[in-house]
Scaffold this motif. Structure first.
Motif, PDB file in Angstrom:
ATOM      1  N   LEU A  35      12.532  33.539  58.907  1.00 35.72           N
ATOM      2  CA  LEU A  35      12.947  32.199  58.503  1.00 35.72           C
ATOM      3  C   LEU A  35      12.165  31.125  59.263  1.00 35.72           C
ATOM      4  N   ILE A  36      12.042  31.288  60.572  1.00 34.84           N
ATOM      5  CA  ILE A  36      11.382  30.276  61.407  1.00 34.84           C
ATOM      6  C   ILE A  36       9.926  30.098  60.996  1.00 34.84           C
ATOM      7  N   LEU A  37       9.206  31.214  60.878  1.00 32.15           N
ATOM      8  CA  LEU A  37       7.786  31.112  60.558  1.00 32.15           C
ATOM      9  C   LEU A  37       7.559  30.677  59.111  1.00 32.15           C
ATOM     10  N   GLY A  38       8.424  31.127  58.194  1.00 38.81           N
ATOM     11  CA  GLY A  38       8.297  30.704  56.806  1.00 38.81           C
ATOM     12  C   GLY A  38       8.429  29.196  56.669  1.00 38.81           C
ATOM     13  N   TRP A  39       9.423  28.627  57.365  1.00 41.59           N
ATOM     14  CA  TRP A  39       9.603  27.177  57.295  1.00 41.59           C
ATOM     15  C   TRP A  39       8.468  26.439  58.010  1.00 41.59           C
ATOM     16  N   TYR A  40       7.999  26.983  59.122  1.00 37.65           N
ATOM     17  CA  TYR A  40       6.891  26.360  59.860  1.00 37.65           C
ATOM     18  C   TYR A  40       5.636  26.276  58.991  1.00 37.65           C
ATOM     19  N   ILE A  41       5.296  27.379  58.311  1.00 37.06           N
ATOM     20  CA  ILE A  41       4.094  27.399  57.475  1.00 37.06           C
ATOM     21  C   ILE A  41       4.251  26.464  56.272  1.00 37.06           C
ATOM     22  N   LEU A  42       5.442  26.417  55.680  1.00 42.15           N
ATOM     23  CA  LEU A  42       5.667  25.531  54.532  1.00 42.15           C
ATOM     24  C   LEU A  42       5.489  24.070  54.936  1.00 42.15           C
ATOM     25  N   VAL A  43       6.038  23.688  56.092  1.00 45.98           N
ATOM     26  CA  VAL A  43       5.934  22.306  56.564  1.00 45.98           C
ATOM     27  C   VAL A  43       4.505  21.989  57.014  1.00 45.98           C
ATOM     28  N   ALA A  44       3.873  22.941  57.699  1.00 47.68           N
ATOM     29  CA  ALA A  44       2.539  22.694  58.255  1.00 47.68           C
ATOM     30  C   ALA A  44       1.449  22.677  57.201  1.00 47.68           C
ATOM     31  N   THR A  45       1.619  23.457  56.131  1.00 46.63           N
ATOM     32  CA  THR A  45       0.547  23.580  55.128  1.00 46.63           C
ATOM     33  C   THR A  45       0.920  23.044  53.755  1.00 46.63           C
ATOM     34  N   ASP A  46       2.220  22.944  53.458  1.00 47.82           N
ATOM     35  CA  ASP A  46       2.717  22.510  52.141  1.00 47.82           C
ATOM     36  C   ASP A  46       2.152  23.382  51.010  1.00 47.82           C
ATOM     37  N   SER A  47       2.014  24.672  51.283  1.00 49.62           N
ATOM     38  CA  SER A  47       1.418  25.590  50.297  1.00 49.62           C
ATOM     39  C   SER A  47       2.343  26.761  50.014  1.00 49.62           C
ATOM     40  N   PRO A  48       2.928  26.857  48.810  1.00 47.79           N
ATOM     41  CA  PRO A  48       3.720  28.042  48.453  1.00 47.79           C
ATOM     42  C   PRO A  48       2.907  29.329  48.517  1.00 47.79           C
ATOM     43  N   LEU A 244      10.053  34.090  49.443  1.00 43.09           N
ATOM     44  CA  LEU A 244       9.878  32.873  48.646  1.00 43.09           C
ATOM     45  C   LEU A 244      11.099  31.960  48.655  1.00 43.09           C
ATOM     46  N   MET A 245      12.130  32.334  49.406  1.00 40.67           N
ATOM     47  CA  MET A 245      13.338  31.512  49.457  1.00 40.67           C
ATOM     48  C   MET A 245      13.088  30.097  49.994  1.00 40.67           C
ATOM     49  N   PRO A 246      12.197  29.900  50.993  1.00 40.11           N
ATOM     50  CA  PRO A 246      11.951  28.522  51.451  1.00 40.11           C
ATOM     51  C   PRO A 246      11.470  27.607  50.330  1.00 40.11           C
ATOM     52  N   ILE A 247      10.667  28.138  49.410  1.00 39.05           N
ATOM     53  CA  ILE A 247      10.153  27.326  48.301  1.00 39.05           C
ATOM     54  C   ILE A 247      11.293  26.933  47.364  1.00 39.05           C
ATOM     55  N   VAL A 248      12.176  27.889  47.066  1.00 40.41           N
ATOM     56  CA  VAL A 248      13.316  27.602  46.200  1.00 40.41           C
ATOM     57  C   VAL A 248      14.217  26.555  46.845  1.00 40.41           C
ATOM     58  N   ALA A 249      14.464  26.706  48.155  1.00 42.72           N
ATOM     59  CA  ALA A 249      15.349  25.773  48.858  1.00 42.72           C
ATOM     60  C   ALA A 249      14.803  24.348  48.800  1.00 42.72           C
ATOM     61  N   ARG A 250      13.506  24.196  49.040  1.00 42.38           N
ATOM     62  CA  ARG A 250      12.936  22.841  49.088  1.00 42.38           C
ATOM     63  C   ARG A 250      12.633  22.269  47.710  1.00 42.38           C
ATOM     64  N   ASP A 251      11.970  23.053  46.863  1.00 43.37           N
ATOM     65  CA  ASP A 251      11.458  22.514  45.608  1.00 43.37           C
ATOM     66  C   ASP A 251      12.466  22.518  44.469  1.00 43.37           C
ATOM     67  N   VAL A 252      13.424  23.459  44.488  1.00 42.29           N
ATOM     68  CA  VAL A 252      14.420  23.519  43.415  1.00 42.29           C
ATOM     69  C   VAL A 252      15.680  22.751  43.794  1.00 42.29           C
ATOM     70  N   TYR A 253      16.158  22.951  45.026  1.00 40.58           N
ATOM     71  CA  TYR A 253      17.427  22.351  45.428  1.00 40.58           C
ATOM     72  C   TYR A 253      17.279  21.171  46.389  1.00 40.58           C
ATOM     73  N   ASP A 256      16.716  21.184  53.291  1.00 37.37           N
ATOM     74  CA  ASP A 256      15.896  21.345  54.478  1.00 37.37           C
ATOM     75  C   ASP A 256      16.104  22.739  55.054  1.00 37.37           C
ATOM     76  N   GLU A 257      15.690  22.959  56.316  1.00 39.87           N
ATOM     77  CA  GLU A 257      15.803  24.294  56.901  1.00 39.87           C
ATOM     78  C   GLU A 257      17.252  24.755  57.031  1.00 39.87           C
ATOM     79  N   ASN A 258      18.189  23.807  57.195  1.00 37.67           N
ATOM     80  CA  ASN A 258      19.598  24.198  57.273  1.00 37.67           C
ATOM     81  C   ASN A 258      20.124  24.631  55.903  1.00 37.67           C
ATOM     82  N   GLY A 259      19.653  23.976  54.847  1.00 35.79           N
ATOM     83  CA  GLY A 259      20.015  24.416  53.504  1.00 35.79           C
ATOM     84  C   GLY A 259      19.435  25.778  53.194  1.00 35.79           C
ATOM     85  N   LEU A 260      18.206  26.011  53.654  1.00 41.95           N
ATOM     86  CA  LEU A 260      17.593  27.334  53.504  1.00 41.95           C
ATOM     87  C   LEU A 260      18.431  28.392  54.199  1.00 41.95           C
TER      88      LEU A 260
END
Length: 411
Positions: A35-48, A244-253, A256-260
């Motif tokens: 979870l930590i690294l998935g969210w870090y990469i999503l925020v740092a790169t903005d790339s699914p 791929l859950m971080p992408i669903v949490a941010r882009d569909v719903y 933030d990381e707490n929602g994820l």
């Protein structure tokens, strides 16, 4: 020794108690890390796509898992397990140092994630083999259900704890927790009992024994369909919940990381309920049928989830998806352990891990599909492919429904 049947019957076995506890600590740490690294990469790169690639690296060890299985059939599986977990702990500590010194970069995260992935798949080979070694056959369903709860509890605790530490204290403190869990897993692993093969180590020819394991699996009327179905669900069903859950949490719903963390934990609660039911209530003499039912339900729920834009209903569906996964995967493990000989167990479990390579493939392709077509198209397309493949597998191996004959058991 006879153990009275109860929801916790397998925990009366000393070795399994230690293994369950050690596996829990290891999985809590790895789920926090995911979870930590998935969210870090999503925020740092903005790339699914890069999020999917990171998830894929977690399974880079699937290619070496068969060799680990060969070695595990000849030396102490307990020692191998603890060595691998120690290495994973050192890698987590290395990333912690990078965070503390403010040297962390996405490229470093990918390198460490790839090295950790080499350990993770082999860890799964060894823990499944040890369960089959130390638990009587009549308790395998109970033990498999309880073992699965380590993953389900980890997704609840690891997700919530990881998100809390990350959002309130930062990446550094979050990784202190990850490293601590890995250390406790090694200490508890010292209490596991390991059964050693009678064959001398100097007589081992790794490639020859690997070929022997492949031949054994290819000749098995049971293991063939299990391998195919394991690859199928890893490629087309697991990507949503395992990367791929971080992408669903941010882009569909729009969370933030707490929602994820809430989404991951809800999914895990459903899986935990499913595992508990498998361990204590469901007493199927034909686990292959239950496996197929769970798999079909899993794909149907994914299709409904892909069309659901309401967050509350999405959470309910995630819980149901988690339960269906438990029904399917626990039954699959029981079938595999029941119909595999002791001396082939490590090799079969190791080669079985190659099926997990479908997950990194599914994650990378899924990330690309999301970037070009969106989340809904990706999940729906994967689920439809899965259902068609399940139907074809039943035609090819009707025993998946009619039941495997007992003559195949541990032959």
């Amino acid at each position: 020794m006879n153990y009275k049947k109860s929801p916790f019957a397998s925990l009366r076995i000393r070795s399994f108690r230690f293994q369950w506890s050690a596996d829990s600590m290891m999985t809590w740490g790895s789920e926090m890390e995911t979870l930590i690294l998935g969210w870090y990469i999503l925020v740092a790169t903005d790339s699914p796509f890069l999020v999917g690639l990171l998830g894929a690296l977690a399974f880079s060890g699937t290619l070496v898992a068969p060799i680990i299985g060969v070695i595990a059939d000849r030396i102490s599986r307990k020692i191998m397990l603890n060595v691998l977990r120690t290495c994973a702990g050192f890698l987590a500590f290395s990333l912690l140092i990078l965070v503390v010194t403010d040297l962390i970069k996405p490229s470093y995260v990918f390198i460490i994630a790839g090295l950790t992935g080499l350990m993770r798949s082999s860890d799964n080979v060894l823990r499944q083999s040890l369960i089959a070694d130390t638990v009587p056959s009549h308790l395998l369903m109970n033990a498999s259900g309880l073992a699965r709860t380590t993953q389900d509890l980890a997704r609840i605790i690891g997700a919530l704890l990881g998100a809390t530490l990350l959002s309130r204290l930062g990446l550094g403190w979050a990784y202190v927790g990850v490293t601590g869990f890995y250390a406790f897993s090694v200490l508890l692993g010292l209490g596991i009992t390991s059964i050693r093969s009678n064959k001398p180590i100097h007589a081992v020819n790794p490639l020859g024994e690997l070929k022997q394991g492949v031949s054994y699996m290819m000749d098995s009327r049971v293991i063939q369909p299990i391998m195919f179905l394991a690859f199928l669900v890893n490629a087309t069903a697991f990507p949503l919940s395992h990367g791929l859950m971080p992408i669903v949490a941010r882009d569909v719903y729009g969370r933030d990381e707490n929602g994820l963390a809430q989404m991951v934990a809800t999914f895990a609660v459903g899986a935990l309920i499913g595992s508990a039911l498998m361990a204590s209530v469901i007493k199927s003499s034909r686990p292959e049928r239950l496996m197929m039912l769970g798999m079909i339900l899993w794909y149907l729920l994914l299709i409904v989830f892909s069309q659901m834009g309401l967050y509350g209903f999405g959470l309910v569906l995630l819980a149901l998806i988690g339960a269906s996964i438990s029904f399917c995967m626990i039954s699959m493990s029981v079938v595999l352990m029941t119909f595999t000989k002791f001396e082939m167990r490590g090799r079969v479990m190791g080669i079985r891990m190659l099926a997990v390579y479908g997950l990194p493939m599914g994650l990378v392709i899924g990330g690309w599909l999301i970037e070009h077509f969106g989340v809904s198209v990706m999940i729906t397309g994967y689920a439809i492919i899965g259902l068609i493949s399940v139907a074809l597998s039943i035609v090819r191996w009707p025993e998946l429904i009619t039941g495997f004959h007992l003559k195949y058991k541990q032959r």
